[in-house]
Design a protein around this motif. Sequence first.
Motif, PDB file in Angstrom:
ATOM      1  N   ARG A  95      -0.603  10.468  11.550  1.00 12.64           N
ATOM      2  CA  ARG A  95      -1.069  10.239  10.179  1.00 12.64           C
ATOM      3  C   ARG A  95      -1.266   8.748   9.898  1.00 12.64           C
ATOM      4  O   ARG A  95      -2.254   8.346   9.275  1.00 12.64           O
ATOM      5  CB  ARG A  95      -0.033  10.815   9.195  1.00 12.64           C
ATOM      6  CG  ARG A  95      -0.630  11.045   7.807  1.00 12.64           C
ATOM      7  CD  ARG A  95       0.459  11.365   6.785  1.00 12.64           C
ATOM      8  NE  ARG A  95       0.350  10.441   5.670  1.00 12.64           N
ATOM      9  CZ  ARG A  95       1.349  10.089   4.874  1.00 12.64           C
ATOM     10  NH1 ARG A  95       2.551  10.542   5.073  1.00 12.64           N
ATOM     11  NH2 ARG A  95       1.151   9.232   3.873  1.00 12.64           N
ATOM     12  N   GLU A  96      -0.328   7.899  10.385  1.00 13.21           N
ATOM     13  CA  GLU A  96      -0.445   6.450  10.158  1.00 13.21           C
ATOM     14  C   GLU A  96      -1.762   5.920  10.713  1.00 13.21           C
ATOM     15  O   GLU A  96      -2.381   5.026  10.143  1.00 13.21           O
ATOM     16  CB  GLU A  96       0.683   5.669  10.861  1.00 13.21           C
ATOM     17  CG  GLU A  96       2.080   5.924  10.370  1.00 13.21           C
ATOM     18  CD  GLU A  96       2.755   7.063  11.114  1.00 13.21           C
ATOM     19  OE1 GLU A  96       2.057   7.822  11.837  1.00 13.21           O
ATOM     20  OE2 GLU A  96       3.982   7.200  10.977  1.00 13.21           O
ATOM     21  N   GLU A 153      -2.331  -1.002   0.981  1.00 14.42           N
ATOM     22  CA  GLU A 153      -2.789   0.397   0.881  1.00 14.42           C
ATOM     23  C   GLU A 153      -1.967   1.320   1.778  1.00 14.42           C
ATOM     24  O   GLU A 153      -1.683   2.457   1.427  1.00 14.42           O
ATOM     25  CB  GLU A 153      -4.290   0.503   1.215  1.00 14.42           C
ATOM     26  CG  GLU A 153      -5.157  -0.136   0.143  1.00 14.42           C
ATOM     27  CD  GLU A 153      -6.539   0.516   0.031  1.00 14.42           C
ATOM     28  OE1 GLU A 153      -6.694   1.690   0.417  1.00 14.42           O
ATOM     29  OE2 GLU A 153      -7.457  -0.160  -0.437  1.00 14.42           O
ATOM     30  N   LEU A 154      -1.601   0.811   2.956  1.00 11.72           N
ATOM     31  CA  LEU A 154      -0.775   1.619   3.868  1.00 11.72           C
ATOM     32  C   LEU A 154       0.584   1.914   3.234  1.00 11.72           C
ATOM     33  O   LEU A 154       1.140   2.998   3.380  1.00 11.72           O
ATOM     34  CB  LEU A 154      -0.566   0.890   5.189  1.00 11.72           C
ATOM     35  CG  LEU A 154      -1.693   0.963   6.216  1.00 11.72           C
ATOM     36  CD1 LEU A 154      -1.404   0.026   7.375  1.00 11.72           C
ATOM     37  CD2 LEU A 154      -1.879   2.397   6.734  1.00 11.72           C
ATOM     38  N   LYS A 155       1.126   0.923   2.545  1.00  6.90           N
ATOM     39  CA  LYS A 155       2.437   1.057   1.912  1.00  6.90           C
ATOM     40  C   LYS A 155       2.379   2.035   0.744  1.00  6.90           C
ATOM     41  O   LYS A 155       3.256   2.882   0.587  1.00  6.90           O
ATOM     42  CB  LYS A 155       2.887  -0.318   1.409  1.00  6.90           C
ATOM     43  CG  LYS A 155       4.346  -0.584   1.697  1.00  6.90           C
ATOM     44  CD  LYS A 155       4.698  -2.012   1.402  1.00  6.90           C
ATOM     45  CE  LYS A 155       6.143  -2.293   1.769  1.00  6.90           C
ATOM     46  NZ  LYS A 155       6.447  -3.720   1.642  1.00  6.90           N
ATOM     47  N   GLU A 156       1.315   1.899  -0.056  1.00  8.64           N
ATOM     48  CA  GLU A 156       1.183   2.751  -1.247  1.00  8.64           C
ATOM     49  C   GLU A 156       1.082   4.224  -0.875  1.00  8.64           C
ATOM     50  O   GLU A 156       1.639   5.071  -1.551  1.00  8.64           O
ATOM     51  CB  GLU A 156      -0.068   2.342  -2.056  1.00  8.64           C
ATOM     52  CG  GLU A 156       0.179   1.114  -2.918  1.00  8.64           C
ATOM     53  CD  GLU A 156      -1.103   0.490  -3.427  1.00  8.64           C
ATOM     54  OE1 GLU A 156      -2.176   1.107  -3.252  1.00  8.64           O
ATOM     55  OE2 GLU A 156      -1.038  -0.622  -3.976  1.00  8.64           O
ATOM     56  N   ARG A 157       0.365   4.508   0.210  1.00  7.35           N
ATOM     57  CA  ARG A 157       0.141   5.912   0.557  1.00  7.35           C
ATOM     58  C   ARG A 157       1.375   6.568   1.161  1.00  7.35           C
ATOM     59  O   ARG A 157       1.439   7.779   1.290  1.00  7.35           O
ATOM     60  CB  ARG A 157      -1.103   6.066   1.438  1.00  7.35           C
ATOM     61  CG  ARG A 157      -1.039   5.484   2.850  1.00  7.35           C
ATOM     62  CD  ARG A 157      -0.358   6.359   3.849  1.00  7.35           C
ATOM     63  NE  ARG A 157      -0.353   5.799   5.186  1.00  7.35           N
ATOM     64  CZ  ARG A 157       0.704   5.256   5.745  1.00  7.35           C
ATOM     65  NH1 ARG A 157       1.831   5.095   5.091  1.00  7.35           N
ATOM     66  NH2 ARG A 157       0.646   4.838   7.008  1.00  7.35           N
ATOM     67  N   SER A 158       2.364   5.753   1.555  1.00 10.29           N
ATOM     68  CA  SER A 158       3.502   6.380   2.235  1.00 10.29           C
ATOM     69  C   SER A 158       4.639   6.689   1.263  1.00 10.29           C
ATOM     70  O   SER A 158       4.631   6.305   0.122  1.00 10.29           O
ATOM     71  CB  SER A 158       3.989   5.498   3.374  1.00 10.29           C
ATOM     72  OG  SER A 158       4.446   4.261   2.861  1.00 10.29           O
ATOM     73  N   ARG A 196      -9.267   5.087   8.187  1.00  5.31           N
ATOM     74  CA  ARG A 196      -9.936   5.297   6.897  1.00  5.31           C
ATOM     75  C   ARG A 196      -9.939   4.009   6.057  1.00  5.31           C
ATOM     76  O   ARG A 196     -10.977   3.585   5.544  1.00  5.31           O
ATOM     77  CB  ARG A 196      -9.205   6.426   6.152  1.00  5.31           C
ATOM     78  CG  ARG A 196      -9.819   6.847   4.827  1.00  5.31           C
ATOM     79  CD  ARG A 196      -9.043   8.020   4.203  1.00  5.31           C
ATOM     80  NE  ARG A 196      -7.593   7.884   4.220  1.00  5.31           N
ATOM     81  CZ  ARG A 196      -6.883   7.078   3.411  1.00  5.31           C
ATOM     82  NH1 ARG A 196      -7.488   6.356   2.505  1.00  5.31           N
ATOM     83  NH2 ARG A 196      -5.557   7.021   3.511  1.00  5.31           N
ATOM     84  N   ILE A 197      -8.784   3.362   5.958  1.00 11.19           N
ATOM     85  CA  ILE A 197      -8.678   2.181   5.104  1.00 11.19           C
ATOM     86  C   ILE A 197      -9.478   1.007   5.699  1.00 11.19           C
ATOM     87  O   ILE A 197     -10.146   0.263   4.979  1.00 11.19           O
ATOM     88  CB  ILE A 197      -7.190   1.793   4.877  1.00 11.19           C
ATOM     89  CG1 ILE A 197      -6.443   2.946   4.186  1.00 11.19           C
ATOM     90  CG2 ILE A 197      -7.079   0.526   4.052  1.00 11.19           C
ATOM     91  CD1 ILE A 197      -4.925   2.786   4.133  1.00 11.19           C
ATOM     92  N   ASP A 220      -4.803   7.082   8.656  1.00  5.70           N
ATOM     93  CA  ASP A 220      -4.876   6.256   7.442  1.00  5.70           C
ATOM     94  C   ASP A 220      -5.467   4.883   7.744  1.00  5.70           C
ATOM     95  O   ASP A 220      -6.288   4.361   6.996  1.00  5.70           O
ATOM     96  CB  ASP A 220      -3.476   6.081   6.838  1.00  5.70           C
ATOM     97  CG  ASP A 220      -2.960   7.355   6.178  1.00  5.70           C
ATOM     98  OD1 ASP A 220      -3.799   8.233   5.859  1.00  5.70           O
ATOM     99  OD2 ASP A 220      -1.739   7.468   5.984  1.00  5.70           O
ATOM    100  N   ARG A 221      -5.038   4.296   8.853  1.00  7.45           N
ATOM    101  CA  ARG A 221      -5.551   2.959   9.217  1.00  7.45           C
ATOM    102  C   ARG A 221      -7.049   2.994   9.457  1.00  7.45           C
ATOM    103  O   ARG A 221      -7.778   2.071   9.071  1.00  7.45           O
ATOM    104  CB  ARG A 221      -4.839   2.443  10.476  1.00  7.45           C
ATOM    105  CG  ARG A 221      -3.463   1.887  10.193  1.00  7.45           C
ATOM    106  CD  ARG A 221      -2.738   1.490  11.469  1.00  7.45           C
ATOM    107  NE  ARG A 221      -1.431   0.940  11.156  1.00  7.45           N
ATOM    108  CZ  ARG A 221      -1.173  -0.345  10.918  1.00  7.45           C
ATOM    109  NH1 ARG A 221      -2.144  -1.220  10.985  1.00  7.45           N
ATOM    110  NH2 ARG A 221       0.050  -0.745  10.630  1.00  7.45           N
TER     111      ARG A 221
END
Lengths: 272, 272
Positions: A202-203, B267-272, A209-210, A206-207
């Motif tokens: 998942r990480e 953004e990575l932090k917010e989504r987790s 996509r972002i 997300d990377r």
Amino acid sequence: MQERFFRTFIPLNPVTLVNSYEIPKFVDSNTLFVAVSYSGNTEETLHAVKRAKERGAVIRGITSGGKLAEILNSTVIIPKGYQPRSAVGYLTIPLLRAFDLFDDSEVDNAKEHLAKIDRNIGTWQEFADEIFSSNKIPVIFGTPKLEGVAYRWKTQFNENAKVLAYSASFPELNHNDTMALENTYRKEEFYFFVLTHKQIEREIADRIRITSKLCKIKMANVEGDGNTIFSNIFTLIHKGDYISYFLAKKRDVDPRNVSIIEDLKRELKERS
Amino acid sequence: MQERFFRTFIPLNPVTLVNSYEIPKFVDSNTLFVAVSYSGNTEETLHAVKRAKERGAVIRGITSGGKLAEILNSTVIIPKGYQPRSAVGYLTIPLLRAFDLFDDSEVDNAKEHLAKIDRNIGTWQEFADEIFSSNKIPVIFGTPKLEGVAYRWKTQFNENAKVLAYSASFPELNHNDTMALENTYRKEEFYFFVLTHKQIEREIADRIRITSKLCKIKMANVEGDGNTIFSNIFTLIHKGDYISYFLAKKRDVDPRNVSIIEDLKRELKERS
């Protein structure tokens, strides 16, 4: 190359890649040293084997013949007559097999997926057409476990299609490439691929996509087929092979031609 | 990055680089696990440390603070307030020092060479001017022991100058890039560097010369200063830093700005 794939299959013990002449200081009689050279005559491999022998390492080879087969007692001999890059299965499977890193059902499953790819090659031709129409430079982004495959794609673009190409991988590229991706000059001249699989972390998803959103770049997502990492690796290799092959055809260059590498080897031999 | 430099200094024991979330299967209570993160908050590093802790590994950190400093008892704390890439000395030296891989006279010698570079920066400005005048994409070819430095140059072009850049190394590139270098499209849009030193191996010098001739490419040879690999590494880092810095200035971008990486982390932090 093979070491990258090998390491993907969950290392049971530390594995160190040697792709030059010198070997690490720690090599001794407790080391298993595996020499992989399709021709059996790769200069740096033979040099490294000589050094490993002096240190008393246990040495095994994977080769189609050449000097490597002559100097080693214990060698897996694979069929001659291929381009080394076409022999990727022959070069890789014995290594994975020796460490019991897959079972036969995985091979059968991967074979089915590979055959399906062969029956539907239009997609890969379209990628090649799109790259060719603007002479784009391919950049292949790997993800954990597919870093070796991304590098394989790069080398196939080099050797089959004779175009420069580069690879990088998530998450490492988020520490450097990312700063260039938004604002670099010549951005529109690159063609970005990202290699994934259905079980992607998942990480990492997300990377991807972002990064795509923040850097305003389009990445063509090419997914491996099947539910095992074995099948994902070999189906992705196959897809990349097709794209680079079709790009060679579009460019009207012979994908088999490696005359420059042969010239280089001859000149290196003559001068020594 | 630091692992690449570390490995250059002749590994006494096998060293495996982890630059993602998962750790190798072999990590256990016999493993020394070194976590390097300037901020101390790098997501994948913290995740890997957590895993290594569960396996009972001996863990040491190198960081300016953050969560890494909080969760580890034994950590080298380095000064805050730098860009991580500017802290390359702080991040690298403790690691080399811990394994006694250089002596102080080498540091003094390297310092003298570094100061000389600071007094004569025109050359590096000229390289930047030449790259900028045609918006060239830098490709840096390393040689054995300087593979890590070639990668450092790539990342500095990315982060300082915000341009895409790539690295590859001799002899490995003679198996793939070489086939593209002669005949690729867009060849004139790349700027090729090769990083060498006075003690370069004869085989590698021959490969550089023959590759350049056969592929009809010009490579700018940038040599390290001094007689030790320590001095060669740090003087070459310094030269590359200058070139990427001057290229940033030419492009009118702020070499310190890493806002995209910060946005991504948020953004990575917010989504987790």
